[in-house]
Scaffold this motif. Structure first.
Motif, PDB file in Angstrom:
ATOM      1  N   PRO A   8       0.801  -1.220   0.000  1.00 52.93           N
ATOM      2  CA  PRO A   8       0.000   0.000   0.000  1.00 52.93           C
ATOM      3  C   PRO A   8       0.838   1.276   0.000  1.00 52.93           C
ATOM      4  CG  PRO A   8       0.164  -0.815   2.224  1.00 52.93           C
ATOM      5  CD  PRO A   8       0.907  -1.799   1.339  1.00 52.93           C
ATOM      6  N   HIS A   9       2.142   1.137  -0.043  1.00 50.18           N
ATOM      7  CA  HIS A   9       3.030   2.280   0.138  1.00 50.18           C
ATOM      8  C   HIS A   9       3.450   2.934  -1.178  1.00 50.18           C
ATOM      9  CE1 HIS A   9       3.916  -0.541   3.567  1.00 50.18           C
ATOM     10  NE2 HIS A   9       3.348   0.494   4.143  1.00 50.18           N
ATOM     11  N   HIS A  10       3.701   4.219  -1.102  1.00 48.13           N
ATOM     12  CA  HIS A  10       4.279   4.979  -2.210  1.00 48.13           C
ATOM     13  C   HIS A  10       4.986   6.177  -1.602  1.00 48.13           C
ATOM     14  CE1 HIS A  10       4.795   7.427  -5.751  1.00 48.13           C
ATOM     15  NE2 HIS A  10       4.514   6.366  -6.470  1.00 48.13           N
ATOM     16  N   ASP A  12       5.410   9.071  -2.498  1.00 44.66           N
ATOM     17  CA  ASP A  12       4.670  10.326  -2.666  1.00 44.66           C
ATOM     18  C   ASP A  12       3.219  10.204  -2.208  1.00 44.66           C
ATOM     19  OD1 ASP A  12       6.945  11.437  -3.842  1.00 44.66           O
ATOM     20  OD2 ASP A  12       6.353  10.749  -5.836  1.00 44.66           O
ATOM     21  N   GLY A  13       2.881   9.117  -1.507  1.00 42.66           N
ATOM     22  CA  GLY A  13       1.504   8.858  -1.099  1.00 42.66           C
ATOM     23  C   GLY A  13       1.074   9.646   0.124  1.00 42.66           C
ATOM     24  N   GLN A  14      -0.140   9.341   0.563  1.00 44.30           N
ATOM     25  CA  GLN A  14      -0.725   9.977   1.734  1.00 44.30           C
ATOM     26  C   GLN A  14      -0.140   9.368   3.013  1.00 44.30           C
ATOM     27  OE1 GLN A  14      -3.197  12.401   1.735  1.00 44.30           O
ATOM     28  NE2 GLN A  14      -3.046  12.525  -0.483  1.00 44.30           N
ATOM     29  N   TYR A  17       0.979   6.135   4.501  1.00 47.20           N
ATOM     30  CA  TYR A  17       1.454   5.210   3.461  1.00 47.20           C
ATOM     31  C   TYR A  17       2.606   5.771   2.641  1.00 47.20           C
ATOM     32  CZ  TYR A  17      -2.883   3.013   4.772  1.00 47.20           C
ATOM     33  OH  TYR A  17      -3.880   2.438   5.494  1.00 47.20           O
ATOM     34  N   ASN A  18       3.070   6.958   2.964  1.00 44.71           N
ATOM     35  CA  ASN A  18       4.141   7.598   2.198  1.00 44.71           C
ATOM     36  C   ASN A  18       5.509   7.105   2.642  1.00 44.71           C
ATOM     37  OD1 ASN A  18       3.771   8.876   4.673  1.00 44.71           O
ATOM     38  ND2 ASN A  18       4.618  10.800   3.951  1.00 44.71           N
ATOM     39  N   ARG A  24       7.645  -2.550  -1.688  1.00 41.76           N
ATOM     40  CA  ARG A  24       7.362  -1.871  -2.950  1.00 41.76           C
ATOM     41  C   ARG A  24       8.283  -2.399  -4.036  1.00 41.76           C
ATOM     42  NH1 ARG A  24       4.390   1.812  -5.049  1.00 41.76           N
ATOM     43  NH2 ARG A  24       5.184   3.188  -6.659  1.00 41.76           N
TER      44      ARG A  24
END
Length: 105
Positions: A8-10, A12-14, A17-18, A24
């Motif tokens: 669920p991570h990125h 540049d995410g919220q 989850y950032n 990943r």
């Protein structure tokens, strides 16, 4: 299907989850989790995906990578061929699974 494993991570995410995490792609966290939880052996296992990061994950996890030209795969075909020579490429997921069935004794 025994399980669905996803990241669920990125970076540049919220929040929260950032993260830049081990799960990943092309990091091997999801594969490592599957290996542990389902006692999967690397030898004889395949990673089928439609992105260069899927094939890079396969390479990093020491799995056989296969590119399908669905989704992102159509535009990634030449990039994967250049970066990972010899990786099989197929038009569909079904073609990829048929290939696996033909080469597994």
């Amino acid at each position: 299907i025994d399980d669905f494993i996803y990241c669920p991570h990125h970076p540049d995410g919220q929040i929260p989850y950032n993260l830049d995490c081990n799960c990943r792609k092309p990091n091997t966290g999801m594969i490592d989790k599957a290996r542990t939880e389902h006692k999967i052996e690397v030898e004889g296992s395949f990673m089928i995906g439609d992105k260069p990061s899927d094939i890079e994950l396969a390479f990093n996890a020491k799995l056989a990578g296969i590119l399908v030209e669905t989704g992102y795969g159509f535009n990634a075909s030449q990039l994967v061929a250049d970066k990972f020579p010899g990786v099989p490429q197929f038009v569909s997921f079904q073609d990829a699974t048929n290939y696996i069935a033909r080469i597994i004794p």
